[in-house]
Scaffold this motif. Structure first.
Motif, mmCIF file in Angstrom:
data_model
loop_
_atom_site.group_PDB
_atom_site.id
_atom_site.type_symbol
_atom_site.label_atom_id
_atom_site.label_comp_id
_atom_site.label_asym_id
_atom_site.label_seq_id
_atom_site.Cartn_x
_atom_site.Cartn_y
_atom_site.Cartn_z
ATOM 1 N N PRO A 5 0.867 -1.330 -0.052
ATOM 2 C CA PRO A 5 0.124 0.002 0.035
ATOM 3 C C PRO A 5 0.892 1.300 -0.082
ATOM 4 O O PRO A 5 1.868 1.315 0.640
ATOM 5 N N VAL A 6 0.540 2.310 -0.906
ATOM 6 C CA VAL A 6 1.313 3.610 -0.863
ATOM 7 C C VAL A 6 0.042 4.659 -0.477
ATOM 8 O O VAL A 6 -0.469 5.025 -1.174
ATOM 9 N N LEU A 7 0.374 4.815 0.658
ATOM 10 C CA LEU A 7 -0.585 5.992 1.181
ATOM 11 C C LEU A 7 -0.117 7.498 0.953
ATOM 12 O O LEU A 7 1.004 7.749 1.121
ATOM 13 N N GLY A 8 -0.978 8.129 0.497
ATOM 14 C CA GLY A 8 -0.766 9.664 0.271
ATOM 15 C C GLY A 8 -0.650 10.253 1.573
ATOM 16 O O GLY A 8 -1.045 9.933 2.716
ATOM 17 N N TYR A 9 -0.235 11.590 1.587
ATOM 18 C CA TYR A 9 0.027 12.514 2.533
ATOM 19 C C TYR A 9 -1.164 13.161 2.985
ATOM 20 O O TYR A 9 -1.807 13.934 2.577
ATOM 21 N N ARG A 10 -1.453 12.503 4.285
ATOM 22 C CA ARG A 10 -2.962 13.235 4.993
ATOM 23 C C ARG A 10 -3.877 13.233 4.039
ATOM 24 O O ARG A 10 -4.923 14.090 4.052
ATOM 25 N N VAL A 11 -4.186 12.027 3.255
ATOM 26 C CA VAL A 11 -5.446 11.927 2.257
ATOM 27 C C VAL A 11 -5.910 10.493 2.606
ATOM 28 O O VAL A 11 -5.227 9.644 2.990
ATOM 29 N N ASN A 12 -7.158 9.918 2.077
ATOM 30 C CA ASN A 12 -7.576 8.857 2.058
ATOM 31 C C ASN A 12 -6.922 7.847 1.010
ATOM 32 O O ASN A 12 -7.006 6.707 1.086
ATOM 33 N N THR A 13 -6.519 8.565 -0.101
ATOM 34 C CA THR A 13 -6.062 7.842 -1.295
ATOM 35 C C THR A 13 -4.677 6.955 -0.726
ATOM 36 O O THR A 13 -3.919 7.523 -0.294
ATOM 37 N N CYS A 14 -4.997 5.613 -0.997
ATOM 38 C CA CYS A 14 -3.841 4.634 -0.755
ATOM 39 C C CYS A 14 -3.771 3.746 -2.105
ATOM 40 O O CYS A 14 -4.340 3.130 -2.254
ATOM 41 N N ASP A 15 -2.613 4.313 -3.044
ATOM 42 C CA ASP A 15 -2.831 3.600 -4.096
ATOM 43 C C ASP A 15 -1.859 1.926 -3.793
ATOM 44 O O ASP A 15 -1.470 2.000 -2.702
ATOM 45 N N ARG A 16 -1.661 1.187 -5.113
ATOM 46 C CA ARG A 16 -1.197 -0.051 -4.637
ATOM 47 C C ARG A 16 -0.060 -0.084 -5.659
ATOM 48 O O ARG A 16 0.286 0.365 -6.866
ATOM 49 N N LEU A 17 1.057 -0.552 -4.852
ATOM 50 C CA LEU A 17 2.526 -1.066 -5.739
ATOM 51 C C LEU A 17 2.300 -2.538 -5.925
ATOM 52 O O LEU A 17 2.373 -3.327 -4.935
ATOM 53 N N ARG A 18 1.978 -3.126 -7.175
ATOM 54 C CA ARG A 18 1.869 -4.466 -7.202
ATOM 55 C C ARG A 18 3.215 -5.228 -7.734
ATOM 56 O O ARG A 18 3.595 -4.941 -8.907
ATOM 57 N N LEU A 19 3.719 -5.860 -7.047
ATOM 58 C CA LEU A 19 5.144 -6.595 -7.370
ATOM 59 C C LEU A 19 4.929 -7.887 -7.617
ATOM 60 O O LEU A 19 4.479 -8.704 -6.847
#
Ligand code: GPW
Length: 840
Positions: free
Chosen positions: A235-249
């Motif tokens: 999980p890659v969380l943004g700074y103080r936001v709800n968006t948490c993108d995905r790093l898929r390895l």
């Protein structure tokens, strides 16, 4: 835009992201539970590593609401998602970044105190960083993922979960020694394996033609080998936001179905061997930075992760019953250099062979979704694959590439009738010598945009690297200057500077670096400059103590910290820096030094294990360090340090501690550089050439705040085209002759006159990186730096202006540019509701 309701996908969920779970009591409870249930440890006997694991699991738990909500938003909304394809993601330590972005650093500190840990840093220090990249390119991908999330852009990073990342570097007798990087050995708490979303990938075999249901002849691939890609998501969380993108390895697994039953009865060990072979696919990161080694396994790795990723994207459409013909409206695929360029052929293959889409439609889908970033002009770094290897490993892809090429050349014939030269030049297939596939040509033809990574570099792509392509498709070529995330490189790395910035301009600079411009008002404020200098001193004390622990060398935090950290490469010219140190050493010895500025020159960086000259440069620096540091005459004047095992974690200590940033590559060779940006943000002054993003840095901070030296790119070209001779530069410079003589007599190699001969021969022979041509100018500029250092107020003012004016280099700015001009995507905030009353 419906908010994500926690109660639906997560019945009985106890985590309200706004109100609950983030306080120190909850963290303490989470840690206690993870210690006991996940790790099987008692709190009373927990080691710092156990506590690191427990805290990390507790923090990961606290990412899940945002992560799942973000993935739901991506799944539901008919908006484009960015797919960032990269063979490297150098993400660095995760705990501190996630605490910062969640805003719970203080809470974590309080929770740790209840386990008897007084400082968070004792826990952060035991974190093992995943070295899934070589240097700038991999680190850029990590900064971009962080900015994408912080800007609330739906995105997935796709890459490889190497079992062994970049090697750990030891220094033995002055030489680099490589040690395997077992980053997974203590367990890595940040990933989520998703075996149910695995993908099959083929290799080798042959193609055959067959008749489909409609009686039409088609081609298809019959691979001889398969592997399975198992996604491991970070999980890659943004700074103080709800968006948490995905790093898929993707991790490679063996396909067991065939081998373990019918075909291998009686050959159990043979089957296991085959299993081991397919698992080697994701075993190890190739430790070359910017050189193309052309190894079979590397091409396999590239196809492996690209195929898994594209199948994953196509599958996401199927799951939502979206026709694959809509692909380009849902995915925008960015190729991080040519390492994933096989995507052009693989997407065509999947669309045509798997989904039975016609050529023209498939080509339209491909070229409207794929874009390509070029990161180098160096010919030795441009990927080429031997035709024989290619047809062996990817026969169907080669057929498709031939077809792409044939159609492209037809177009060219119409435009340039009778001009066979241009066909040869632009063809994907290089016909010279043993024939090969030029991946940059494949990427350029298959992409809707090609961008360079700094203004000068993008210009050189058009003028030197791909001029005919640029003439053919001027609208495709563009620039996006690199950037770095201020969260990791200022807020996390430099807390004392961050506090000062917050006090001065408020907290919003972290997401809006342009606000730092306000600091310009303080440029003549002596008190403020004093405070600013104090933040630098803090960083220097920390680095000094690190240096002492790692190398035993004592350095003075009040001396000028002069730093060059980056991969070791001839074009980056660490040896130019080293020669300059020898000149200063000689001046001190001869009593001709007007040295009023004690210096500590610090190097860090890894050399590719097979790059002899780079390894010799490391040995050279250490030879100089030995002589300088053991000479009483140098006491209080000069220290030289080679910091072993430079990585992200060490970078976080180095950037805040630097007074002078060395950006001294041969003009035209460094595509951008990103360390230059990290140094400037942290208030270092730069000594540098007009190369890569240095050019823009100097324009931004203004030329009087930048120590410029060296030949320009066009001057270098001129020298090159007029049979450049380093001897003429050596003859003009007696000091340089002295420096060379001292090396020749073995002064820095215990009398061994042979050791550095290859280096000297290169410098005095053809000097491919124009070290001799730039030496004198560099030395003079270093004198100017030394003189300047004594005017502390002027220095601090310049340093402050560097911080104030480097906001442009935030990766948030770069990502906004990609979104607007290349990807055509916009932010999509993630809303989460959860009525805690109703649940409890
Ligand atoms: F050769 N870069 C890198 F272009 O770190 F692929 N590794 C690489 O393999 C390549 C480039 C490649 C670097 C560039 O050297 C540097 O100038 C640039 O700042 C960085 O990529 C990010 O764009």
């Amino acid at each position: 835009n419906e908010p994500f309701d926690l109660r639906l996908p997560t019945p009985g969920c106890y985590l309200d992201p706004e109100k609950a779970g983030m306080d120190s009591d909850a963290l303490f409870k989470g840690m206690t539970e993870h210690l006991f249930f996940t790790l099987g440890k008692l709190a009373t006997s927990a080691s710092p590593h156990d506590l690191y694991m427990a805290l990390s699991y507790a923090v990961k738990d606290r990412l899940m609401t945002r992560y799942l909500a973000s993935q739901e938003v991506i799944r539901k909304k008919p908006q484009k998602t960015v797919a960032y394809l990269s063979a490297e993601f150098l993400i660095g330590p995760q705990l501190s970044n996630n605490l910062l972005n969640l805003g719970i650093t203080k809470e974590a500190e309080d929770a740790l105190k209840r386990f008897g840990i007084e400082s968070l840093s004792t826990i952060l220090e035991v974190e093992e960083e995943p070295g899934l990249g070589n240097g700038g390119l991999g680190r850029l991908a990590a900064c971009y993922m962080e900015s994408l999330a912080s800007l609330q852009v739906p995105a997935v990073g796709y890459g490889i979960r190497y079992e062994f990342g970049i090697f750990n570097q030891l220094i033995r007798d002055g030489w680099q020694v490589e040690v395997t990087d077992k980053w997974l050995k203590g367990g890595w708490p940040w990933e989520l394996p998703q075996p149910d979303e695995s993908c099959f990938v083929g290799f080798g075999g042959r193609t055959e033609s067959y008749r489909d249901d409609k009686g039409k002849y088609r081609s298809r691939w019959v691979p001889s080998e398969h592997a399975i890609g198992v996604p491991h998501d970070v999980p890659v969380l943004g700074y103080r936001v709800n968006t948490c993108d995905r790093l898929r390895l993707w991790r490679a697994d063996a396909t067991e179905s065939f081998d373990f039953y019918a075909f291998n009865i009686g050959d159990y060990y043979g089957a296991v061997e085959e299993k081991v072979a397919s698992e080697t696919l994701s075993k190890v990161l190739y430790p070359n930075d910017g050189t193309d080694e052309g190894r079979r396994l590397r091409l396999k790795q590239q196809h492996f992760f690209v195929s898994c990723s594209l199948q994953d994207m196509l599958r996401s459409l199927e799951k939502r019953s979206i026709p694959v013909t809509e692909f380009a409206n849902h995915w925008t695929v960015q190729l991080n250099d040519t390492h994933p360029a096989i995507a052009v052929a693989e997407l065509m293959r999947l669309l045509i062979d798997q989904y039975q889409i016609g050529w023209d439609k498939a080509w339209n889908i491909t070229t409207s979704s794929v874009a390509y970033t070029n990161h180098t002009l160096l010919p030795e770094a441009l990927e080429k694959w031997d035709l024989s290897l290619f047809s062996d490993l990817l026969p169907r892809h080669l057929e498709i590439i031939y077809e792409i090429n044939w159609r492209f050349l037809q177009q060219l014939r119409l435009r340039y009738p009778g001009d066979d030269k241009i066909l040869q030049k632009l063809s994907i297939i290089d016909e010279e010598g043993s024939k090969s596939v030029r991946m940059a040509h494949l990427a350029t033809i298959g992409a809707h945009h090609i961008n360079g990574v700094a203004a000068l570099h993008s210009d050189l792509i058009k003028r030197q690297l791909l001029p005919e392509f640029a003439e053919l498709w001027p609208e495709k070529f563009t620039n996006v200057t690199n950037g770095v995330t201020p969260r990791r490189w200022v807020a996390l790395a430099n807390p004392s500077l961050s506090n000062l910035l917050e006090k001065e301009v408020g907290p919003d600079w972290i997401t809006n670096m342009e606000l730092l411009k306000k600091l310009e008002n303080k440029k003549d404020d002596a008190n403020f400059l004093q405070e600013f200098e104090e933040t630098k001193l803090r960083g220097k004390r920390k680095l000094a103590s690190f240096i002492h622990t790692k190398t035993g060398i004592l350095v003075d935090p009040s001396s000028l910290f002069d730093v060059q950290v980056k991969r070791i490469h001839q074009y980056k010219r660490q040896h130019l820096n080293a020669l300059q140190i020898i000149a200063q050493y000689l001046r001190i010895k001869n009593g001709t030094s007007n040295y009023k500025a004690p210096r500590t020159v610090i190097f860090g960086g890894k050399a590719a294990p097979g790059y002899f000259m780079a390894k010799l440069i490391i040995r050279f620096i250490n030879g100089i360090a030995d002589v300088v540091n053991s000479d009483p005459d140098m006491e209080g004047l000069l220290r030289v340090v080679f910091l072993p095992d430079y990585n992200v974690k060490l970078g976080e200590i180095v950037y805040p501690a630097t007074d002078l940033s060395e950006q001294i590559s041969t003009a035209g060779k460094e595509a951008s550089g990103t360390g230059n940006m990290k140094f400037a943000m942290n208030g270092a002054l730069t000594i540098g050439t007009l190369d890569g993003a240095n050019v823009e840095l100097r324009d931004l901070v203004k030329k009087e705040n930048f120590f410029l030296f060296g030949k320009t790119e066009s001057e270098i070209m001129h020298l090159k085209n007029n049979s450049y001779s380093p001897k003429t530069f050596i003859e003009k410079c007696p000091e340089l002759q002295e420096v060379i003589r001292l090396i020749e007599i073995g002064h820095f190699s215990n009398g061994d006159k042979e050791l550095f001969k290859p280096l000297l021969n290169s410098l005095t022979g053809n000097d491919p990186f124009f070290v001799m041509a730039d030496f004198e100018d560099y030395l003079n500029k270093q004198d100017e730096v030394s003189n300047f250092w004594n005017n502390k107020k002027a220095w601090n003012k310049m340093a402050l202006l560097n911080t104030a004016r480097s906001g442009y280099f935030s990766s948030d700015r770069s990502i906004r540019e990609y979104c607007e001009s290349i990807w055509k995507v916009s932010p999509m905030p993630v809303e989460i509701t959860c009525d805690i009353e109703e649940i409890t």
